[in-house]
Design an enzyme around this catalytic site. Structure first.
Site, PDB file in Angstrom:
ATOM      1  N   CYS A  26       0.535  -1.367  -0.484  1.00 46.04           N
ATOM      2  CA  CYS A  26      -0.226   0.062  -0.617  1.00 46.04           C
ATOM      3  C   CYS A  26       1.054   1.060   0.425  1.00 46.04           C
ATOM      4  O   CYS A  26       2.195   0.729  -0.641  1.00 46.04           O
ATOM      5  CB  CYS A  26      -0.546  -0.262   1.136  1.00 46.04           C
ATOM      6  N   HIS A 550      -2.991  10.288   3.078  1.00 49.98           N
ATOM      7  CA  HIS A 550      -3.404   8.455   2.934  1.00 49.98           C
ATOM      8  C   HIS A 550      -4.977   8.735   2.646  1.00 49.98           C
ATOM      9  O   HIS A 550      -5.730   9.428   3.749  1.00 49.98           O
ATOM     10  CB  HIS A 550      -3.006   8.498   3.559  1.00 49.98           C
TER      11      HIS A 550
END
Length: 627
Positions: A26, A550
Site C-alpha cells: 500500500c 492517505h
C-alpha cells in the site's frame, strides 16, 4: 545498503521464497502472505535498514517502509522472484486464514465492533448517572426520564443492532436486518425484562402452546437470526426475477424470519444464551480473584492469536442482562501492564528509533489499542511481553477481588475511566496503578537489556562521513506551515483506527474526517508519488517537508474504485491545486473509514511538528507547523 540488498534481506527474514504466498504493498507497507509465520525471523526483519516497524495482522506480515521507499522495495522483491497479488486479493485470502474457530471469532468481531460506539456512549451515560447517585443528587422527574432514555435505549435496541450488523457482514440488506431486529423487540410483544421480573406481565401464547416474549437483551438469538436471515435473503434474490425483487424478496425474508425468530430460534437460543451467561458468571465468580488472574494473564496472548473478539459476544451479553461488565476491568489490567512494559523499554533504551516507537505505542495502549506495543516492541524482545502477562494477571486478580465492573465495554484504561464513575473510580485507579507499576518494574529490572549501538548514532555517523568525504552538506529542511488539504473535522492522529498511523511510526501529523470530496495540495512542491489507485499521494514541498496524504484507512483494497487522481508523479503543484477527488459513499459501502491522514514522513528532520487546527477546519487553513 542499496534497495536490492534490502530486498534480499527481507526475503531471507521472511523465511525464503518458498515461505511467501504473495506480496503486495500500500502507500506505506509491504504486505506479505506467508506459508508459515513461525519461519519469519522477526528480529532480523525489524532491524533491516529502512524498516520502520513490522507486525503480523489479519493474516499478513506487514513491514513499514514509508512512502516511496515501499514502492522501490516492492519492485526489488518482485524482481527477485516473489509472487504478487493485489491488496484486495490478500485481504480476501487473509479472511480465510486460520481454523474454523478463528474464522468464527473474526466474524464475531466484524459483527460486534461496529456496535461498540453505541455501547460505549451508553456506558458513559450510565457512569455519569452513577456519579450523580454517588453524590446523592436526585434529578427532577423529567430529567430522570431523559437520563433513562440515554442509558436504556441502546440496551433495549441491542438485538436490532445485532441483526442489522449481522446482515451487513453476511451480505444481506442491513435495512431489512434492522427492521427484522425491531420486530423481535416490538412494543406489541410482552417485554422480556418485565416478564422475567415476575410481575403481572405474562408471555403471549401463540397457537395455544408457544409462549412468546420480546427478545430484549438477547444477543445470541439475534446473531443467529441475522445469519440465517441474510442467507435466506440472498437465496431468495437468486430465484426471484429482477422485476419482482423489490417487492418479493423483503416480504418473504421478513415474513419467514419473523416466524422462525419469534417461535423457534428466539426461544431455543435464548435458553442456550442463558446457559452461556450462567457459565460466564460462574467463571467470573471464582474465589480469591482466580478469574481475574487467569483472564488477566491470558488476555494479551488471546489478542496475539487474533481470537479476542469472542469477548465482544460475552461482554454484550453481560451488559444486556446485568448492565455491568467485569471483563472490562480485567482486560484493562492486562492492557495497562502491556503498555507499562513498553514504557519501560522506551525509558531504558538508548536506541533513538526504538525510543521513538515505544512511547507512541505505549500511549496507543493506554488509549485502548495494544497491538503497536505488542508487535512493535514487546514481542520483539520477548521478555517484556511475557513479564507483562504476569503483571496483567496480578492486576486482573486485584480487579476481581475489588469487584470492578464497567458500565459498558469497548474502551479501557484512560477513556475507560468514564465507565467507573458510579462509585468505583478509586478502586479502578488503584487497579490501573498497580498494573502499571508491576508491568514497568518487571520489564525495567528483569525484561530488557539495551542494544550496544543505536540506529540514530549510525545515521548520524553516515551523515557526517558523507559531509566529510564529499564536502557536500546533506540536504536539510526549513520551517514552514502546511495548510489543510481537505475540509472536515480534525482528528488526533493517535485516535486513528490504524496502528501504523496512530503510533506515529510513519511520522507525526494530523487526520481529517472529511466533509468534502476533494483533496488539495497542502504546500508548493513536487508530487513524489501518486498511486494509480488514487487513495494516497506523497509531496516533497519546496522547503523540504515530505508529506503523505492517505485518503481513508485500508482503502488500497478498493483498487481505485471511487477515487479520481488529478496529478501524476514528478508533477509540480502549488498549494491549493486539486490532487484528487473521491466518493465517500463508496468508501462507506466498502465498510471502510474515510478518515484522511496528513503525515510528515520526515518528522525526524524537524525539532517540532505541531498541529495548529482543532474542530471543524476549512480547506487552506493552517494545519501543521514544522520547525
Amino acid at each position: 545498503m542499496d534497495n536490492t540488498q534490502i530486498a534480499k534481506e527481507v526475503i531471507e527474514a521472511l523465511g525464503g521464497r518458498d515461505n511467501v504466498r504473495s506480496v503486495a504493498h500500500c502507500a506505506t507497507r509491504l504486505r506479505v502472505m506467508v506459508v508459515d509465520e513461525a519461519k519469519i525471523d522477526k528480529d532480523k526483519a525489524e532491524n533491516i535498514e529502512k524498516v520502520q516497524g513490522a507486525f503480523f495482522n489479519s493474516g499478513q506480515y506487514q513491514l513499514i517502509f514509508g512512502t516511496g521507499t515501499v514502492n522501490k522495495i516492492y519492485d526489488e522483491v518482485v524482481a527477485l522472484g516473489l509472487p504478487t497479488s493485489t491488496t484486495s486479493e490478500q485481504k480476501a485470502e487473509a479472511a480465510k486464514q486460520g481454523n474454523w474457530f478463528q474464522r468464527a471469532i473474526r466474524t464475531f468481531g466484524d459483527v460486534f465492533v461496529p456496535i461498540i460506539p453505541a455501547i460505549v456512549a451508553t456506558g458513559l451515560f450510565m457512569g455519569l448517572r452513577g456519579l450523580l447517585g454517588a453524590f446523592n443528587i436526585t434529578l427532577p422527574e423529567d430529567l430522570n426520564v431523559y437520563s433513562q432514555i440515554l442509558t436504556d435505549t441502546a440496551f433495549i435496541a441491542l438485538p436490532a443492532l445485532v441483526v442489522w450488523s449481522t446482515f451487513r457482514v453476511f451480505g444481506g440488506n442491513p435495512v431489512i436486518g434492522i427492521v427484522l431486529g425491531m420486530m423481535l423487540i416490538s412494543g406489541s410483544l410482552p417485554n422480556a425484562w418485565a416478564v422475567a421480573s415476575g410481575g403481572d406481565v405474562k408471555p403471549t401464547i401463540f397457537f395455544g402452546f408457544i409462549p412468546v416474549v420480546g427478545l430484549q437483551g438477547s444477543v445470541l438469538p439475534a446473531f443467529i437470526i441475522g445469519i440465517l436471515g441474510a442467507k435466506l435473503e440472498k437465496a431468495i434474490r437468486k430465484v426471484v426475477p429482477d422485476v419482482f425483487d423489490l417487492l418479493v424478496t423483503p416480504f418473504l425474508t421478513l415474513f419467514i424470519m419473523s416466524i422462525l425468530g419469534l417461535f423457534v430460534i428466539g426461544p431455543v437460543f435464548h435458553v442456550v444464551e442463558n446457559y452461556i451467561l450462567v457459565g460466564t458468571n460462574a467463571i467470573l465468580s471464582l474465589p480469591f480473584g482466580l478469574a481475574g488472574l487467569i483472564i488477566g494473564g491470558l488476555h494479551q496472548v488471546i489478542v496475539v492469536s487474533g481470537v479476542h473478539h469472542i469477548f465482544n459476544l460475552l461482554e454484550s451479553q453481560l451488559i444486556a442482562s446485568t448492565k455491568a461488565d467485569p471483563f472490562n476491568a480485567i482486560m484493562t489490567a492486562a492492557m495497562t501492564a502491556q503498555g507499562a512494559a513498553t514504557v519501560a523499554v522506551g525509558v531504558k533504551t538508548k536506541n533513538a528509533k526504538l525510543k521513538a516507537l515505544a512511547f507512541p505505542a505505549a500511549l496507543s495502549a493506554f488509549l485502548g489499542i495494544t497491538e503497536p506495543a505488542i508487535f512493535g516492541v514487546n514481542l520483539r524482545f520477548r521478555k517484556p511481553f511475557f513479564l507483562s502477562l504476569g503483571a496483567g494477571a496480578i492486576g486482573g486478580m486485584l480487579a476481581s477481588l475489588l469487584g470492578l465492573a464497567g458500565t459498558g465495554f469497548g474502551i479501557t484504561i484512560i477513556p475507560g475511566t468514564l465507565l467507573y464513575l458510579n462509585g468505583q473510580l478509586p478502586q479502578y485507579l488503584l487497579m490501573v496503578a498497580v498494573s502499571f507499576a508491576l508491568g514497568f518494574a518487571f520489564t525495567y529490572f528483569f525484561g530488557y537489556e539495551d542494544e550496544d549501538t543505536t540506529v540514530a548514532d549510525n545515521q548520524e555517523t553516515t551523515k557526517l562521513a558523507e559531509e566529510a568525504t564529499t564536502g557536500n552538506l546533506v540536504e536539510g529542511t526549513t520551517a514552514e506551515v502546511i495548510v489543510n488539504p481537505l475540509a472536515g473535522q480534525v482528528v488526533d492522529l493517535k485516535d486513528v483506527n490504524d496502528p501504523v498511523f496512530s503510533s506515529e511510526a510513519m511520522g507525526k501529523g494530523i487526520a481529517i474526517k472529511p466533509s468534502d470530496n476533494t483533496v488539495y495540495a497542502p504546500a508548493d512542491g513536487t508530487i513524489s508519488i501518486a498511486f494509480e489507485t488514487g487513495h494516497a499521494y506523497g509531496i516533497k514541498t519546496d522547503k523540504g517537508a515530505e508529506i503523505l496524504i492517505h485518503i481513508g484507512i485500508d482503502t488500497v483494497s478498493m483498487d481505485g474504485n471511487g477515487f479520481t487522481p488529478k496529478v501524476k508523479a514528478d508533477q509540480k503543484v502549488k498549494a491549493g491545486d486539486v490532487l484528487a477527488t473521491f466518493e465517500p459513499a463508496k468508501i462507506k459501502e466498502a465498510g471502510l473509514d474515510d478518515t484522511t491522514m496528513i503525515i510528515v514522513t520526515n518528522t525526524a528532520e524537524y525539532a517540532e511538528v505541531t498541529p495548529l487546527a482543532t474542530g471543524t477546519v476549512a480547506k487552506g487553513a493552517d494545519l501543521l507547523d514544522l520547525k
